[in-house]
Design a protein around this motif. Structure first.
Motif, PDB file in Angstrom:
ATOM      1  N   GLU A  27      -4.932  38.229  32.397  1.00  0.00           N
ATOM      2  CA  GLU A  27      -5.802  39.470  32.719  1.00  0.00           C
ATOM      3  C   GLU A  27      -7.257  39.309  32.540  1.00  0.00           C
ATOM      4  O   GLU A  27      -8.005  40.078  33.105  1.00  0.00           O
ATOM      5  CB  GLU A  27      -5.162  40.944  31.751  1.00  0.00           C
TER       6      GLU A  27
ATOM      7  N   PHE B 194      -3.679  40.486  42.738  1.00  0.00           N
ATOM      8  CA  PHE B 194      -4.364  39.860  41.560  1.00  0.00           C
ATOM      9  C   PHE B 194      -4.994  38.742  42.023  1.00  0.00           C
ATOM     10  O   PHE B 194      -4.418  37.625  42.811  1.00  0.00           O
ATOM     11  CB  PHE B 194      -3.309  39.516  40.768  1.00  0.00           C
TER      12      PHE B 194
ATOM     13  N   HIS C 134       6.318  40.000  32.760  1.00  0.00           N
ATOM     14  CA  HIS C 134       6.237  40.240  33.877  1.00  0.00           C
ATOM     15  C   HIS C 134       7.295  39.714  34.990  1.00  0.00           C
ATOM     16  O   HIS C 134       7.487  40.541  36.022  1.00  0.00           O
ATOM     17  CB  HIS C 134       4.866  39.405  34.869  1.00  0.00           C
TER      18      HIS C 134
ATOM     19  N   ARG D 238       2.013  39.211  40.706  1.00  0.00           N
ATOM     20  CA  ARG D 238       1.368  38.431  39.698  1.00  0.00           C
ATOM     21  C   ARG D 238       1.961  37.521  39.098  1.00  0.00           C
ATOM     22  O   ARG D 238       1.445  36.483  38.772  1.00  0.00           O
ATOM     23  CB  ARG D 238       1.617  39.851  38.479  1.00  0.00           C
TER      24      ARG D 238
END
Length: 367
Positions: A253, A263, A309, A333
């Motif tokens: 992140e 992302f 995730h 992600r």
């Protein structure tokens, strides 16, 4: 540079609707706070979470209402305060609403918590306020990554053995089950990375166990608008003791952010990753002396990415893996984190796909 938080875009009313609370529940929550803190101004926090309703009370306190299934383990937060100090807001349980002993419907009950209000701007807002300041932004990113490494080094200094962690939390008590579920059900393109972890799971579980935040997102990270230093971590409801390295899933992140719904890693993401691992090794001398243990930490980080995730949230049930076409946000992600990260322009390979013996050498490579 603005220091005012943006609205999260999460509707307060949707929380009460989603939790199937009575139509007057919000009014009763507001009345509870007004009665408990007379004379202090109260207002909804601009950044509302999915699992709670949060009010600012005066300038120094927060009151948060959470359903029973999303309650906070106050003892865990107390341990976090002892380990991480001022980065953690002290939490105290004020009561349960409604407090009528004749009301046995737990679905309508809300746990009420009082928290110290931390200073700083969420990393989400901070990124918005610094978008056009390129060199400054890069320095701020390095600072945030360095702080994240130091956070884990502090956790390492208060580590426990696996046997000393009892009872274990939701994730810690089911590591093998979750890994086997992912190995059998994740989309095929992720299978090689998952199956690589099965034989090394004993090494991961044999690492020191440290207190992990559990929900490391930009909206839960507070930074100083002046220096970019991390000033606090919010929302410890998912915190638990886990093998060292699992909580490092949050590094991803800090290496990029969502742009136009996808992302995307920063151009200097590899430099930031090297910075992180250099900091870890410089402050945990034992890892430098034990290459096998360092490899296990790197495998644990990969495991953490998958745990956070590849398992669908489903209102906290955490009992199925994500699917193409159903959980597209998490799938994107995973594609970015596990398959599309370019370690260096000439290699074009995922750093998570590198053999373990090469992973342990990455921190020593300079830019």
């Amino acid at each position: 540079m603005t220091t005012q938080p943006r609205d999260s875009g999460v509707s307060v009313s949707s929380f009460f609707t989603r939790c199937r609370l009575p139509i007057d529940a919000r009014e009763k929550c507001d009345a509870f706070v007004t009665a408990r803190f007379p004379g202090l101004q109260t207002r909804p926090a601009p950044f509302q979470g999915y699992c709670s309703y949060t009010l600012f009370v005066g300038d120094a306190a927060i009151v948060q209402f959470r359903p029973v299934e999303y309650s906070i383990n106050v003892d865990i937060v107390r341990e976090a305060c002892a380990i991480f100090g001022c980065l953690v807001p002290e939490v105290k349980l004020l009561g349960i609403m409604p407090d009528d002993d004749n009301n046995n419907n737990n679905n309508n009950k809300l746990h009420v918590y009082h928290m110290r209000r931390l200073t700083g701007l969420s990393l989400t807002d901070f990124r918005e306020s610094t978008r056009c300041q390129t060199e400054v932004v890069k320095a701020y990113r390095r600072q945030t990554v360095r702080d994240f490494a130091r956070f884990h080094c502090q956790a390492w200094r208060h580590a426990r053995t696996k046997d000393q962690v009892s009872p274990k939390g939701t994730v810690g008590s089911s590591l093998r089950w979750r890994l086997e579920m992912m190995a059998s059900s994740l989309p095929e393109r992720f299978q090689r990375l998952v199956t690589r972890l099965l034989p090394v799971l004993p090494d991961i579980e044999g690492l020191p166990w440290t207190l992990s935040h559990g929900d490391f997102l930009p909206s839960n990270i507070l930074v100083s608008p002046r220096t970019g230093q991390t000033s606090g971590l919010l929302d410890w409801a998912e915190a638990e003791w886990l093998p060292f390295g699992v909580g490092m899933y949050g590094l991803e992140e800090l290496l990029g952010e969502v742009q136009h719904g996808q992302f995307v890693y920063y151009p200097e993401a590899d430099e930031l990753a090297f910075l992180f691992w250099n900091e870890i090794q410089s402050q945990t001398h034992e890892l430098r002396r034990k290459p096998r243990q360092l490899r296990a930490v790197r495998e644990a980080q990969l495991f953490g990415v998958l745990l956070w995730h590849a398992i669908a949230f489903d209102d906290g049930r955490l009992n199925r893996v994500v699917e193409d076409g159903t959980d597209d946000g998490e799938i994107q992600r995973l594609d970015a984190f596990l398959l599309n990260y370019k370690l260096a322009p000439k290699t074009g390979i995922s750093r998570f796909s590198l053999p373990s013996f090469l992973l342990s050498t990455l921190p020593s490579r300079g830019k």
